[in-house]
Design an enzyme around this catalytic site. Structure first.
Site, PDB file in Angstrom:
ATOM      1  CG  ASP A  19     -19.294 -70.631 -14.728  1.00 35.58           C
ATOM      2  OD1 ASP A  19     -20.428 -70.291 -15.127  1.00 35.58           O
ATOM      3  OD2 ASP A  19     -19.122 -71.283 -13.680  1.00 35.58           O
ATOM      4  CG  ASN A  67     -25.402 -74.113 -20.258  1.00 35.84           C
ATOM      5  OD1 ASN A  67     -24.355 -73.867 -20.853  1.00 35.84           O
ATOM      6  ND2 ASN A  67     -25.417 -74.231 -18.925  1.00 35.84           N
TER       7      ASN A  67
HETATM    8  C1  IPE Z   1     -20.278 -74.420 -17.876  1.00 41.31           C
HETATM    9  O1  IPE Z   1     -20.878 -73.496 -17.045  1.00 41.31           O
HETATM   10  C2  IPE Z   1     -20.792 -74.270 -19.282  1.00 41.31           C
HETATM   11  C3  IPE Z   1     -20.340 -73.087 -19.988  1.00 41.31           C
HETATM   12  C4  IPE Z   1     -19.498 -72.192 -19.549  1.00 41.31           C
HETATM   13  C5  IPE Z   1     -20.878 -72.933 -21.327  1.00 41.31           C
HETATM   14  P1  IPE Z   1     -22.155 -73.848 -16.157  1.00 41.31           P
HETATM   15  O2  IPE Z   1     -22.486 -72.649 -15.390  1.00 41.31           O
HETATM   16  O3  IPE Z   1     -23.214 -74.417 -17.035  1.00 41.31           O
HETATM   17  O4  IPE Z   1     -21.599 -75.016 -15.228  1.00 41.31           O
HETATM   18  P2  IPE Z   1     -22.089 -75.532 -13.815  1.00 41.31           P
HETATM   19  O5  IPE Z   1     -23.588 -75.662 -13.887  1.00 41.31           O
HETATM   20  O6  IPE Z   1     -21.660 -74.531 -12.805  1.00 41.31           O
HETATM   21  O7  IPE Z   1     -21.386 -76.831 -13.626  1.00 41.31           O
HETATM   22  C1  IPE Z   2     -21.570 -68.776 -18.156  1.00 41.14           C
HETATM   23  O1  IPE Z   2     -22.067 -67.973 -17.142  1.00 41.14           O
HETATM   24  C2  IPE Z   2     -22.326 -68.663 -19.446  1.00 41.14           C
HETATM   25  C3  IPE Z   2     -23.073 -69.867 -19.825  1.00 41.14           C
HETATM   26  C4  IPE Z   2     -23.084 -70.985 -19.188  1.00 41.14           C
HETATM   27  C5  IPE Z   2     -23.876 -69.762 -21.029  1.00 41.14           C
HETATM   28  P1  IPE Z   2     -23.248 -68.460 -16.186  1.00 41.14           P
HETATM   29  O2  IPE Z   2     -24.546 -68.051 -16.795  1.00 41.14           O
HETATM   30  O3  IPE Z   2     -23.138 -69.908 -15.901  1.00 41.14           O
HETATM   31  O4  IPE Z   2     -22.956 -67.599 -14.898  1.00 41.14           O
HETATM   32  P2  IPE Z   2     -23.078 -68.060 -13.394  1.00 41.14           P
HETATM   33  O5  IPE Z   2     -22.220 -69.284 -13.242  1.00 41.14           O
HETATM   34  O6  IPE Z   2     -24.509 -68.339 -13.134  1.00 41.14           O
HETATM   35  O7  IPE Z   2     -22.541 -66.901 -12.618  1.00 41.14           O
HETATM   36 MG    MG Z   3     -22.239 -70.945 -14.412  1.00 38.50          MG
END
Ligand code: IPE
Ligand code: IPE
Ligand code: MG
Length: 239
Positions: A19, A67
């Site tokens: 993340d 997502n």
């Molecule tokens: C969790 O990250 C999913 C992945 C890393 C693939 P998210 O960014 O989707 O999670 P939330 O929304 O902060 O819970």
């Molecule tokens: C994790 O990074 C990747 C996926 C969930 C695909 P994020 O895109 O959730 O990054 P933040 O949490 O918005 O910084």
């Molecule tokens: Mg995230």
């Protein structure tokens, strides 16, 4: 290098919730998709490093069932990166003998991506090194729902007696059947939540959260997580 610490216990199965790509880009006034690009580059490097540390199974959470809620251009950029990195991974992980498998509902992806997913599994199927398990369109609730449907069908078809259902009957119907439960779950980006990752399998996993954003998570950050894991006292409900 962890290898220099022969007394360290290396977790057998490590899960990583990758993340923080979006925040990494935002800090640099770049579009979120650039963060994903750097995140994907990091995925390749860190996977090789972890495989050399003696980890048997590495599960990387790449895309959750939730997502899809993101703006279409971000989802599109992610899908493009998946295609690109899967093509590279066909040859990439060969020299490290890494076996690649996927968990999650792949039917939702573009047929070309599904083809690449299948091909990546196929070319790596006889490899004997670390198992790299990529969670894509994975959600634990979806996984459990799927298992419940299978159990329902088996009861209907008189293959299963509801009074005799065991925990093994459940775990063997999850995507992770035949895999050990994760010993250590690392989350980058500083949140303390599972976000629908391995809810059933993580009953006794050690959880490690770091503020480090995924594109910045390097070898020494992994070592730190393993060091912390070695300090934990896993009791599994015992004394
Ligand atoms: C969790 O990250 C999913 C992945 C890393 C693939 P998210 O960014 O989707 O999670 P939330 O929304 O902060 O819970
Ligand atoms: C994790 O990074 C990747 C996926 C969930 C695909 P994020 O895109 O959730 O990054 P933040 O949490 O918005 O910084
Ligand atoms: Mg995230």
């Amino acid at each position: 290098m962890i290898n220099n610490h022969s007394d360290w216990h290396i977790p057998e199965h490590v899960g990583i919730i990758m993340d923080g790509n979006g925040r990494w880009a935002k800090k640099r006034a770049l579009p979120r998709s650039v963060g994903h690009k750097y995140g994907a580059q990091n995925f390749r490097k860190i996977t090789r490093y972890i495989s050399k540390q003696g980890v048997k199974v590495l599960t990387l959470y790449a895309f959750s069932t939730e997502n899809w809620k993101r703006p279409a251009d971000e989802v599109g950029a992610l899908m493009k990166l998946f295609r690109q990195y899967l093509v590279d991974s066909l040859t990439d992980f060969r020299e490290d003998d890494i076996k690649v498998v996927f968990i999650g509902d792949r039917s939702a992806f573009d047929p070309k991506l599904v083809e690449l997913i299948n091909e990546s599994e196929e070319v790596a199927k006889d490899r004997k090194g670390m198992l790299l398990n990529i969670a894509m369109n994975y959600g634990s609730r979806d996984e459990i729902l799927r298992a419940v449907k299978m159990i329902g069908r088996d009861i209907r078809d008189h293959k299963l007696d509801p009074d005799q259902i065991t925990e093994e009957d459940i775990s063997s119907r999850l995507y992770t059947a035949h895999l050990p439960d994760p010993d250590l779950i690392i989350r980058t980006g500083g949140e303390f939540r599972l976000s629908n990752f391995m809810l059933y399998q993580s009953a006794y996993s050690e959880f490690y959260s770091t503020e480090t954003l995924w594109p910045d998570f390097h070898e020494d950050d992994f070592d730190k997580a393993v060091m912390e894991f070695n300090r934990r006292n896993r009791r599994f409900g015992g004394v």
